[in-house]
Motif scaffolding. Structure first.
Motif, short mmCIF file in Angstrom:
data_model
loop_
_atom_site.label_atom_id
_atom_site.label_comp_id
_atom_site.label_asym_id
_atom_site.label_seq_id
_atom_site.Cartn_x
_atom_site.Cartn_y
_atom_site.Cartn_z
N UNK A 10 0.83 -1.21 0.00
CA UNK A 10 0.00 0.00 0.00
C UNK A 10 0.86 1.25 0.00
N UNK A 11 1.89 1.28 0.83
CA UNK A 11 2.77 2.45 0.89
C UNK A 11 3.50 2.66 -0.44
N UNK A 12 3.95 1.57 -1.07
CA UNK A 12 4.64 1.67 -2.36
C UNK A 12 3.70 2.22 -3.42
N UNK A 13 2.45 1.75 -3.42
CA UNK A 13 1.45 2.26 -4.37
C UNK A 13 1.23 3.75 -4.14
N UNK A 14 1.02 4.15 -2.89
CA UNK A 14 0.80 5.56 -2.58
C UNK A 14 1.98 6.41 -3.02
N UNK A 15 3.20 5.92 -2.78
CA UNK A 15 4.39 6.68 -3.15
C UNK A 15 4.43 6.94 -4.66
N UNK A 16 4.06 5.94 -5.44
CA UNK A 16 4.06 6.12 -6.90
C UNK A 16 2.94 7.05 -7.32
N UNK A 17 1.75 6.84 -6.79
CA UNK A 17 0.61 7.67 -7.19
C UNK A 17 0.88 9.14 -6.88
N UNK A 18 1.55 9.42 -5.79
CA UNK A 18 1.88 10.81 -5.45
C UNK A 18 2.79 11.46 -6.49
N UNK A 19 3.51 10.68 -7.27
CA UNK A 19 4.44 11.24 -8.26
C UNK A 19 3.82 11.41 -9.65
N UNK A 20 2.59 10.96 -9.85
CA UNK A 20 1.95 11.12 -11.16
C UNK A 20 1.76 12.61 -11.40
N UNK A 21 2.29 13.12 -12.50
CA UNK A 21 2.20 14.56 -12.75
C UNK A 21 0.78 15.04 -13.01
#
Length: 114
Positions: A10-21
């Motif tokens: 879940x944390x890894x998914x959130x970290x990536x989603x936060x970087x979507x421009x």
């Protein structure tokens, strides 16, 4: 298949989603691949549906299915909210699908170093 640590996933998914421009979107499958679980796109969808974007500031509206369809729109309070958030960022949506999907699509494996 090895057992996954749901909290770490879940944390890894959130970290990536936060970087979507701003103005771009990605798919559940692309995120699953980026976190190293190629066949876990449905779990990514579940994580997105539970993230409560309005409180966490995680831009879940930028995550759609592999064809650019707003398949997660029901996770938002108002079923038009996902489309409205994308359109506010300049993404064109028609019939619950992102227009110019290949142009809007953001691939985390190509865009960020993990």
């Amino acid at each position: 298949m090895s057992k996954i640590d749901k909290e770490a996933f879940t944390q890894a998914v959130y970290d990536i989603v936060r970087t979507i421009p701003h103005g771009r979107a990605t798919s559940y499958g692309a995120i699953a691949k980026a976190v190293g679980y190629y066949n876990m796109s449905r779990l990514v969808g579940r994580v997105m549906s539970e993230c409560n974007s309005s409180i966490t500031n995680i831009p879940a509206h930028r995550v759609v299915n592999s064809q650019g369809i707003l398949s997660g729109k029901d996770a938002f309070g108002d079923s038009s909210e996902m489309q409205e958030l994308l359109e506010a960022e300049g993404v064109i949506v028609s019939n619950n699908k992102i227009k110019n999907w290949k142009t809007v699509f953001w691939n985390p494996l190509d865009e960020i170093n993990i």
